[in-house]
Design a protein around this motif. Structure first.
Motif, mmCIF file in Angstrom:
data_model
loop_
_atom_site.group_PDB
_atom_site.id
_atom_site.type_symbol
_atom_site.label_atom_id
_atom_site.label_comp_id
_atom_site.label_asym_id
_atom_site.label_seq_id
_atom_site.Cartn_x
_atom_site.Cartn_y
_atom_site.Cartn_z
ATOM 1 N N GLY A 131 0.892 -1.511 0.281
ATOM 2 C CA GLY A 131 0.232 0.644 0.385
ATOM 3 C C GLY A 131 0.697 1.587 0.165
ATOM 4 N N SER A 132 0.883 1.882 1.476
ATOM 5 C CA SER A 132 2.420 2.770 1.367
ATOM 6 C C SER A 132 3.780 2.351 0.436
ATOM 7 N N ASP A 133 4.064 1.017 0.739
ATOM 8 C CA ASP A 133 4.997 0.057 0.285
ATOM 9 C C ASP A 133 4.604 0.190 -0.737
ATOM 10 N N ILE A 157 -9.481 -1.714 -5.262
ATOM 11 C CA ILE A 157 -9.582 -0.479 -6.498
ATOM 12 C C ILE A 157 -10.615 -0.515 -6.570
ATOM 13 N N THR A 158 -10.721 1.541 -6.593
ATOM 14 C CA THR A 158 -11.843 2.211 -6.744
ATOM 15 C C THR A 158 -12.315 2.274 -8.062
ATOM 16 N N ASN A 159 -13.307 2.047 -8.554
ATOM 17 C CA ASN A 159 -14.525 2.048 -9.801
ATOM 18 C C ASN A 159 -13.866 0.374 -10.477
ATOM 19 N N LYS A 177 13.872 -4.115 -8.730
ATOM 20 C CA LYS A 177 13.365 -3.763 -7.703
ATOM 21 C C LYS A 177 12.506 -2.633 -8.334
ATOM 22 N N HIS A 178 12.086 -1.602 -7.744
ATOM 23 C CA HIS A 178 11.096 -0.866 -8.781
ATOM 24 C C HIS A 178 11.208 -0.024 -10.295
ATOM 25 N N LYS A 179 12.782 -0.734 -10.788
ATOM 26 C CA LYS A 179 12.729 0.255 -12.101
ATOM 27 C C LYS A 179 12.435 -1.419 -12.778
ATOM 28 N N GLY A 180 11.987 -2.148 -12.271
ATOM 29 C CA GLY A 180 11.320 -3.347 -13.078
ATOM 30 C C GLY A 180 10.128 -3.677 -13.799
ATOM 31 N N LEU A 239 0.232 9.936 -9.608
ATOM 32 C CA LEU A 239 -0.020 10.363 -8.065
ATOM 33 C C LEU A 239 -0.083 11.589 -7.341
ATOM 34 N N GLU A 240 1.129 12.161 -8.291
ATOM 35 C CA GLU A 240 1.244 13.397 -7.997
ATOM 36 C C GLU A 240 -0.197 14.660 -8.227
ATOM 37 N N ALA A 241 -0.098 14.164 -9.591
ATOM 38 C CA ALA A 241 -1.642 14.973 -10.372
ATOM 39 C C ALA A 241 -2.795 14.592 -9.464
ATOM 40 N N GLY A 242 -2.896 13.190 -9.065
ATOM 41 C CA GLY A 242 -4.250 12.912 -8.079
ATOM 42 C C GLY A 242 -4.389 13.755 -6.808
ATOM 43 N N ARG A 243 -3.092 13.530 -6.579
ATOM 44 C CA ARG A 243 -3.168 13.876 -5.342
ATOM 45 C C ARG A 243 -4.058 15.575 -4.941
ATOM 46 N N ILE A 244 -3.921 16.126 -6.471
ATOM 47 C CA ILE A 244 -4.591 17.834 -6.341
ATOM 48 C C ILE A 244 -6.236 16.998 -6.050
ATOM 49 N N TYR A 362 -6.379 7.376 1.771
ATOM 50 C CA TYR A 362 -5.983 6.592 0.068
ATOM 51 C C TYR A 362 -4.748 7.798 -0.686
ATOM 52 N N GLU A 363 -4.848 7.543 -2.170
ATOM 53 C CA GLU A 363 -3.783 7.813 -2.574
ATOM 54 C C GLU A 363 -2.714 8.748 -1.646
ATOM 55 N N GLY A 364 -2.484 7.451 -0.981
ATOM 56 C CA GLY A 364 -1.322 8.320 -0.200
ATOM 57 C C GLY A 364 -1.377 8.754 1.159
ATOM 58 N N THR A 365 -0.906 8.007 2.043
ATOM 59 C CA THR A 365 -1.856 8.325 3.605
ATOM 60 C C THR A 365 -1.351 9.625 3.974
ATOM 61 N N SER A 374 9.263 15.757 3.639
ATOM 62 C CA SER A 374 10.324 16.142 4.086
ATOM 63 C C SER A 374 11.361 15.654 3.512
ATOM 64 N N ARG A 375 10.962 14.801 2.355
ATOM 65 C CA ARG A 375 12.355 14.379 2.079
ATOM 66 C C ARG A 375 13.613 15.320 0.759
ATOM 67 N N LYS A 376 11.859 16.209 0.821
ATOM 68 C CA LYS A 376 12.655 17.407 -0.180
ATOM 69 C C LYS A 376 12.927 18.648 0.398
HETATM 70 N N1 CAA Z 1 8.560 11.573 -9.512
HETATM 71 C C1 CAA Z 1 9.122 11.263 -9.867
HETATM 72 N N2 CAA Z 1 10.374 9.027 -9.886
HETATM 73 C C2 CAA Z 1 9.896 9.809 -8.306
HETATM 74 C C3 CAA Z 1 9.056 10.154 -7.450
HETATM 75 C C4 CAA Z 1 8.330 10.974 -8.008
HETATM 76 N N3 CAA Z 1 7.359 12.006 -7.604
HETATM 77 N N4 CAA Z 1 8.799 9.579 -6.736
HETATM 78 C C5 CAA Z 1 9.927 8.318 -6.365
HETATM 79 N N5 CAA Z 1 10.353 7.999 -7.665
HETATM 80 C C6 CAA Z 1 11.985 7.821 -7.983
HETATM 81 C C7 CAA Z 1 12.527 7.751 -6.767
HETATM 82 O O1 CAA Z 1 13.509 8.749 -7.341
HETATM 83 C C8 CAA Z 1 13.474 6.188 -6.666
HETATM 84 O O2 CAA Z 1 13.986 6.080 -8.187
HETATM 85 P P1 CAA Z 1 15.245 5.782 -8.245
HETATM 86 O O3 CAA Z 1 15.880 4.593 -7.345
HETATM 87 O O4 CAA Z 1 15.640 5.818 -9.974
HETATM 88 O O5 CAA Z 1 16.228 7.599 -7.681
HETATM 89 C C9 CAA Z 1 12.278 5.099 -6.993
HETATM 90 O O6 CAA Z 1 11.091 5.970 -8.024
HETATM 91 C C10 CAA Z 1 12.115 4.612 -5.418
HETATM 92 O O7 CAA Z 1 11.472 6.311 -4.831
HETATM 93 P P2 CAA Z 1 11.963 6.386 -3.221
HETATM 94 O O8 CAA Z 1 13.675 5.262 -3.202
HETATM 95 O O9 CAA Z 1 11.612 6.930 -2.794
HETATM 96 O O10 CAA Z 1 11.093 4.895 -2.648
HETATM 97 P P3 CAA Z 1 10.318 4.660 -1.474
HETATM 98 O O11 CAA Z 1 10.090 3.297 -1.480
HETATM 99 O O12 CAA Z 1 11.489 5.394 -0.637
HETATM 100 O O13 CAA Z 1 8.767 5.052 -1.410
HETATM 101 C C11 CAA Z 1 7.101 7.017 -1.849
HETATM 102 C C12 CAA Z 1 8.528 6.833 -2.134
HETATM 103 C C13 CAA Z 1 6.597 7.941 -1.646
HETATM 104 C C14 CAA Z 1 6.391 6.664 -0.472
HETATM 105 C C15 CAA Z 1 5.724 5.854 -2.950
HETATM 106 O O14 CAA Z 1 6.047 4.755 -1.955
HETATM 107 C C16 CAA Z 1 4.836 6.041 -2.441
HETATM 108 O O15 CAA Z 1 4.132 7.146 -3.035
HETATM 109 N N6 CAA Z 1 4.342 5.674 -2.207
HETATM 110 C C17 CAA Z 1 2.713 5.810 -1.604
HETATM 111 C C18 CAA Z 1 1.854 5.090 -2.675
HETATM 112 C C19 CAA Z 1 0.449 4.810 -2.675
HETATM 113 O O16 CAA Z 1 -0.038 6.831 -2.757
HETATM 114 N N7 CAA Z 1 -0.586 4.579 -3.010
HETATM 115 C C20 CAA Z 1 -2.177 5.457 -3.157
HETATM 116 C C21 CAA Z 1 -2.332 3.979 -3.837
HETATM 117 S S1 CAA Z 1 -3.518 4.707 -5.068
HETATM 118 C C22 CAA Z 1 -5.571 4.767 -4.546
HETATM 119 O O17 CAA Z 1 -5.656 5.016 -3.466
HETATM 120 C C23 CAA Z 1 -6.162 5.408 -6.035
HETATM 121 C C24 CAA Z 1 -7.431 4.975 -5.160
HETATM 122 O O18 CAA Z 1 -7.651 4.423 -5.840
HETATM 123 C C25 CAA Z 1 -8.237 6.145 -4.932
#
Ligand code: CAA
Length: 379
Positions: A131-133, A157-159, A177-180, A239-244, A362-365, A374-376
């Motif tokens: 979920g978060s991870d 899953i919504t919808n 890992k995430h690159k795959g 998700l960046e857009a969805g969060r708006i 949802y869409e990130g706690t 904070s990472r930024k």
């Molecule tokens: N844009 C582009 N790339 C990004 C990024 C962003 N905003 N954020 C992270 N990345 C990239 C990183 O640069 C990194 O890539 P590299 O290894 O190549 O540098 C890679 O992604 C992994 O990033 P992190 O090491 O930061 O990963 P992390 O495991 O620490 O987690 C996190 C990052 C931001 C916590 C992410 O896991 C996250 O957003 N989690 C929440 C997920 C979420 O929002 N789920 C909601 C589900 S959808 C939903 O709810 C829909 C619905 O139906 C309503």
């Protein structure tokens, strides 16, 4: 800084407000009680152009900006967030990603009907143990030459049921890992897809939420968005857009509860005067108003940055975290102001309080948003 909205933005806000206050309100309590999907409202919102409102007219969308989207989401969510989440997922998690990253062929086939609102989309990222991870994807998309073979389970899953088009995140190269991870467009009626039961949720009860199981589902290679391994970046970007959208939803829930609490404070009498004349209530309303104004400004700032093609990921995380947290606070106070009446369904504020809770999840706690912010700061 210009705080004025354009004529077009005001028209869209008014259209969403009129529809919500005239139509959505009618059966919102019944939909909440029975967990009924608002099919007729989704159709009407499509006709108003709100299901694909930010998609370019070249792909049959409304061509509106993100500021307009915030205004419309706030108005719909004041009345019914169970319906506005359907609008939000379709617009930002599905249409935005397809328009920004899809190929021309994919846009022609999948984006156009979604932008017209003839079809609905869903975004499949969360899993029972991811979920978060979000990097810990266990759903696999095995490369079989000209297709992917998908196996695994997606959660929350919504919808899930109402959608025809799934945007699926799945792992192809676990060793990377995430690159795959890949992102695939999947037709919901593909053989091997089944749904879990409708989730009996605390709030947003009219949106349909299920788990989705994939058993040997074949997805053509041409349905992969962008290059091999692009899936995680795709998920983060949409998700960046969805969060708006969800921030604006939380704002709407808060302002809906605030409007109800203010009206009630002007009518309800205790100790010989309306309760709004008691400082204990008046100060609550003042605190609520300040929080709502702050949330609105954060939402509009994130939307404005996106419209200017500037980075907006941290701004959208700030808007989402703040608006969701104050929605919980404001709706709780709205129930308190209503006293016993706030605790029964007829007055709507208990429903708004239940809806607010999901915006912190949802869409990130809210905690995930703080990680992003904070990472930024500490980079
Ligand atoms: N844009 C582009 N790339 C990004 C990024 C962003 N905003 N954020 C992270 N990345 C990239 C990183 O640069 C990194 O890539 P590299 O290894 O190549 O540098 C890679 O992604 C992994 O990033 P992190 O090491 O930061 O990963 P992390 O495991 O620490 O987690 C996190 C990052 C931001 C916590 C992410 O896991 C996250 O957003 N989690 C929440 C997920 C979420 O929002 N789920 C909601 C589900 S959808 C939903 O709810 C829909 C619905 O139906 C309503």
């Amino acid at each position: 800084m210009n705080f004025n909205f354009s004529e077009e933005q005001i028209m869209i806000q008014q259209a969403a407000r009129d529809y919500a206050q005239r139509e959505l309100i009618k059966d919102v309590l019944e939909r909440d009680a029975t967990s009924t999907f608002p099919a007729q409202h989704v159709k009407a919102l499509s006709e108003l152009g709100l299901m694909g409102m930010m998609v370019s007219p070249d792909y049959d969308g409304g061509g509106m900006d993100t500021v307009s989207y915030v205004l419309a989401m706030e108005e719909l969510s004041k009345i019914d967030a169970g319906t506005s989440v359907i609008v939000s997922v379709n617009n930002s998690l599905v249409c935005f990603g397809l328009e920004k990253y899809g190929s021309e062929k994919q846009k022609e086939k999948y984006l156009k009907p979604l932008a017209r609102g003839q079809k609905i989309g869903a975004f499949l990222l969360s899993e029972p143990e991811a979920g978060s991870d979000a990097t810990s994807q266990r759903t696999t998309a095995e490369d079989k030459g000209d297709y992917y073979l998908v196996n695994g389970t997606k959660n929350w899953i919504t919808n899930a049921n109402s959608a025809s088009t799934y945007i699926l995140i799945a792992q192809t190269h676990p060793e990377k890992k995430h690159k795959g991870i890949n992102v695939l467009i999947v037709d919901k009626d593909s053989p091997g897809i089944s749904l879990g039961p409708h989730e009996d949720k605390m709030g947003m009860r009219s949106s349909d939420t299920h788990s989705v199981m994939f058993t040997d589902v074949k997805v053509p290679k041409e349905n992969r968005i962008r290059e091999d391994g692009f899936g995680f970046t795709f998920a983060m970007k949409v998700l960046e857009a969805g969060r708006i959208g969800i921030a604006a939803q939380a704002l709407g829930i808060a302002s809906g509860a605030f409007e109800r609490a203010t009206s009630y404070a002007k009518e309800r009498k205790t100790f010989g005067t309306t309760i709004g004349n008691h400082q204990a209530i008046a100060f609550k309303l003042a605190d609520m108003a300040v929080k709502i104004e702050n949330a609105r400004n954060l939402c509009l700032k994130a939307a404005w940055l996106k419209d200017q093609n500037q980075p907006f990921g941290v701004a959208s995380a700030m808007a989402k975290q703040y608006a969701a947290d104050i929605a919980m606070e404001v709706t709780t106070e709205a129930v308190q102001i209503h006293g016993g009446y706030g605790y029964v369904k007829e007055y709507h504020v208990e429903r708004l309080m239940r809806e607010a809770k999901l915006t912190q999840i949802y869409e990130g706690t809210s905690e995930i948003q703080k990680i992003i912010i904070s990472r930024k700061l500490l980079k």
